[in-house]
Design an enzyme around this catalytic site. Structure first.
Site, PDB file in Angstrom:
ATOM      1  N   LEU A  60      49.361   6.122  10.638  1.00  0.00           N
ATOM      2  CA  LEU A  60      50.081   4.938  10.171  1.00  0.00           C
ATOM      3  C   LEU A  60      51.564   5.207   9.967  1.00  0.00           C
ATOM      4  O   LEU A  60      52.362   4.280   9.875  1.00  0.00           O
ATOM      5  CB  LEU A  60      49.494   4.460   8.831  1.00  0.00           C
ATOM      6  CG  LEU A  60      48.294   3.528   8.891  1.00  0.00           C
ATOM      7  CD1 LEU A  60      47.873   3.152   7.479  1.00  0.00           C
ATOM      8  CD2 LEU A  60      48.611   2.276   9.682  1.00  0.00           C
ATOM      9  N   THR A  62      44.671  -9.142   5.026  1.00  0.00           N
ATOM     10  CA  THR A  62      44.863  -8.220   3.900  1.00  0.00           C
ATOM     11  C   THR A  62      43.581  -7.506   3.480  1.00  0.00           C
ATOM     12  O   THR A  62      43.629  -6.582   2.667  1.00  0.00           O
ATOM     13  CB  THR A  62      45.408  -8.970   2.672  1.00  0.00           C
ATOM     14  OG1 THR A  62      44.410  -9.893   2.190  1.00  0.00           O
ATOM     15  CG2 THR A  62      46.688  -9.725   3.010  1.00  0.00           C
ATOM     16  N   CYS A  98      62.167  29.746  24.334  1.00  0.00           N
ATOM     17  CA  CYS A  98      61.071  30.686  24.107  1.00  0.00           C
ATOM     18  C   CYS A  98      60.450  31.117  25.441  1.00  0.00           C
ATOM     19  O   CYS A  98      61.034  31.897  26.172  1.00  0.00           O
ATOM     20  CB  CYS A  98      60.052  30.084  23.158  1.00  0.00           C
ATOM     21  SG  CYS A  98      58.902  31.301  22.476  1.00  0.00           S
ATOM     22  N   HIS A 136      63.707  28.872  18.881  1.00  0.00           N
ATOM     23  CA  HIS A 136      63.368  27.449  19.019  1.00  0.00           C
ATOM     24  C   HIS A 136      64.460  26.607  18.357  1.00  0.00           C
ATOM     25  O   HIS A 136      64.299  26.166  17.209  1.00  0.00           O
ATOM     26  CB  HIS A 136      62.019  27.151  18.371  1.00  0.00           C
ATOM     27  CG  HIS A 136      60.840  27.617  19.148  1.00  0.00           C
ATOM     28  ND1 HIS A 136      60.163  26.811  20.036  1.00  0.00           N
ATOM     29  CD2 HIS A 136      60.217  28.818  19.194  1.00  0.00           C
ATOM     30  CE1 HIS A 136      59.163  27.495  20.584  1.00  0.00           C
ATOM     31  NE2 HIS A 136      59.179  28.718  20.081  1.00  0.00           N
ATOM     32  N   GLU A 180      65.237  23.629  18.707  1.00  0.00           N
ATOM     33  CA  GLU A 180      64.858  22.231  18.421  1.00  0.00           C
ATOM     34  C   GLU A 180      64.481  22.013  16.970  1.00  0.00           C
ATOM     35  O   GLU A 180      64.615  20.907  16.435  1.00  0.00           O
ATOM     36  CB  GLU A 180      63.704  21.786  19.338  1.00  0.00           C
ATOM     37  CG  GLU A 180      62.350  22.425  19.059  1.00  0.00           C
ATOM     38  CD  GLU A 180      62.117  23.737  19.785  1.00  0.00           C
ATOM     39  OE1 GLU A 180      60.934  24.097  19.957  1.00  0.00           O
ATOM     40  OE2 GLU A 180      63.097  24.384  20.165  1.00  0.00           O
TER      41      GLU A 180
END
Length: 543
Positions: A15, A189, A381, A511, A513
């Site tokens: 979610l 709901t 890597c 890494h 990122e």
């Protein structure tokens, strides 16, 4: 005293509990509070390190070497704080600790049970991150969905934790689905009501409900949820699908989410500074012509396996004001004879990290294409190791050069193991003991692309790998034209390589990122994309 916020989820998984929690964390930090975050996972794996990326997405690595849930990446990107191994723990880790203690006799022969032993161990971890971080506010996301049997001990521990604290020190936020039923032309709901009923049945009353939906949540709907869930109407918030996850903090800010949470926690409402975040979102809405980047890997059927890389490319794109189209390409299907058809329209090639021989030859083919055709290349890597193998084979005259990691899988002797274990690793039986995990220093060579990108002589990147560039072949690779642009301070380990006579060809053993931020693109991704933009604009001008 540290305040605590628990974020739970209901109805269905995925979610966006992590994005909701991270967005709130960003708002609270923007008001001057010291915020840290934590993810609790109810599965029995000790950590995600050995889990398949096809199932669980990427493994996020912290500075101190913890292999954690990918939500930690969202947390770091949103609150711009480096997290630690205390920021993520699992049911497996708790059970492992308890069983080890029981075997040592720590419980003096007593019966070890979920309550109180497991719940106490969980509460200890909740307290430990507060004391170690010195945070004003700790936000803890409890993984799973309310009603799952495996999450019950964690919900119970959180309930007990709240009871042990003074009134107003702990707040519960429940993220739930409000689905739109097309034939009825309305949102429903009832799933939220049942989810909150389930949560209340185990002793937890949410203070806030965040409603996820792909349709607007009207005041009437919020009032209905408030009535049946015993939550004030103003504490029922809408979180409607957004074009970008980076829009979410601003959407929640417009509903005074942070203001209401601070009031519930008894904390002062300080001024907020969202200038950089608003500027980033403004740039995000006005991106120029697209840049096409090929990410050649082996877990491409699940984009979350490369989540931080995709996000880092996006950050760099916003920095340059250009949209980035990421093309996930399966290295297993990439063949040399048809590679131009796949990569011919790409403006950059990126080979990410990974383990195992599968798809490795496809990565080699992609790197060869990028090197020969002067397409900007970024290796990460395994992407560095593959680049070394490709160069050794096709430039340095080492036919069949490969990584010794693949020797057993290939059932053959590797003539030139240009990637190998270091000598001191060879006698270690525990594979985990041979891993380099977490942040390591790298000394950057002057007058290189790496030096131009970082602008600093010593940098730190996070690592997650076992094999290294074999020093036996280092001189031979350098003589053939490979530039060793980054080394460990003792010069024993190759950290970065690049090529001369190429627009931009750089690979890092770390890494990068993991350290990219929306408002601060990582230097390597920033410069990689700059080179890709030059190629894209050249192609455009030639049409």
């Amino acid at each position: 005293m540290t305040k605590h916020i628990f974020v739970t989820g209901g109805v269905v998984s995925s979610l966006g509990k992590g994005i909701t929690a991270a967005s709130l964390g960003h708002l609270l930090k923007a008001r001057g509070y010291k915020v840290t975050m934590q993810k609790v996972d109810p599965y029995l794996n000790v950590d995600p390190g050995t889990m398949s990326p096809f199932q669980h997405g990427e493994v996020f690595v912290t500075d101190d070497g913890h292999e954690g849930d990918l939500d930690l990446g969202h947390y770091e990107r949103f609150i711009d704080e480096n997290l630690s191994r205390e920021s993520n723990f699992t049911a497996g880790a708790i059970y492992q600790s308890l069983i080890s203690r029981e075997r040592r006799g720590d419980f003096l022969g007593g019966t070890v049970q979920v309550i109180p032993h497991m719940t106490n161990a969980i509460k200890d971890r909740l307290s430990r991150i507060a004391s170690q971080s010195g945070a004003d506010i700790v936000i803890t996301e409890i993984g799973g969905t309310i009603g799952d049997i495996e999450s019950l001990p964690f919900i119970e521990a959180a309930r007990q934790f709240k009871m042990s604290k003074p009134e107003g020190d702990v707040v519960f936020i429940h993220v739930t689905l409000v689905p739109y039923i097309a034939v009825a032309h309305e949102v429903k709901t009832k799933p939220t009501q049942h989810s909150v009923k389930e949560l209340r049945s185990i002793g937890v009353q949410p203070d806030f409900i965040v409603c996820r939906s792909d349709h607007p949540i009207t005041t009437k709907v919020r009032e209905k949820i408030a009535l049946f869930c015993d939550v004030r109407t103003e504490n029922v918030l809408a979180c409607v699908d957004a074009p970008s996850i980076y829009n979410v903090p601003l959407a929640l800010f417009e509903q005074d989410f942070d203001t209401k949470v601070l009031d519930s926690l008894g904390l002062a409402l300080t001024d907020i500074d969202l200038r950089d975040w608003k500027l980033y979102n403004a740039k995000l809405e006005k991106l120029g012509s697209p840049i096409d980047i090929a990410v050649v890997g082996k877990y491409v059927s699940l984009p979350d396996a490369y989540l931080s890389i995709i996000e880092a490319l996006g950050h760099a794109g916003v920095h340059h004001g250009r949209k980035v189209n990421v093309h996930l390409i399966d290295g297993e299907t990439l063949k040399s004879d048809g590679i131009k058809k796949v990569l011919g329209q790409m403006h950059g090639v990126l080979v990410p990290g990974g383990f195992g021989v599968r798809a490795f030859e496809g990565k080699i083919a992609a790197i060869n294409y990028a090197r020969v055709n002067k397409v900007p290349y970024l290796g990460i890597c395994l992407g560095l190791q593959a680049a070394v193998c490709e160069f050794a084979r096709n430039v340095a005259g080492m036919e069949g050069a490969n990584s010794s990691e693949f020797a057993l899988e290939m059932s053959e002797v590797i003539a030139y193991p240009v990637i190998d274990l270091m000598p001191e690793q060879e006698d270690i039986d525990d594979l985990g003991g041979t891993m380099r995990l977490g942040a390591y220093p790298c000394k950057i060579k002057e007058h290189t692309l790496a030096a131009q990108a970082y602008g600093e002589p010593i940098i730190y990147e996070r690592h997650r790998h076992r094999y290294e560039v074999n020093n036996t072949y280092r001189d031979r690779l350098a003589e053939a034209g490979m530039v060793i642009s980054g080394l460990s301070p003792d010069e024993r380990l190759v950290e970065m390589i690049e090529l001369k006579d190429h627009p931009w060809f750089v690979a890092s053993q770390g890494h990068p990122e993991f350290k990219s931020r929306p408002t601060r693109a990582h230097p390597l991704f920033r410069d990689f994309l700059r080179a890709a933009i030059v190629l894209a604009d050249t192609h455009k001008g030639q049409r």
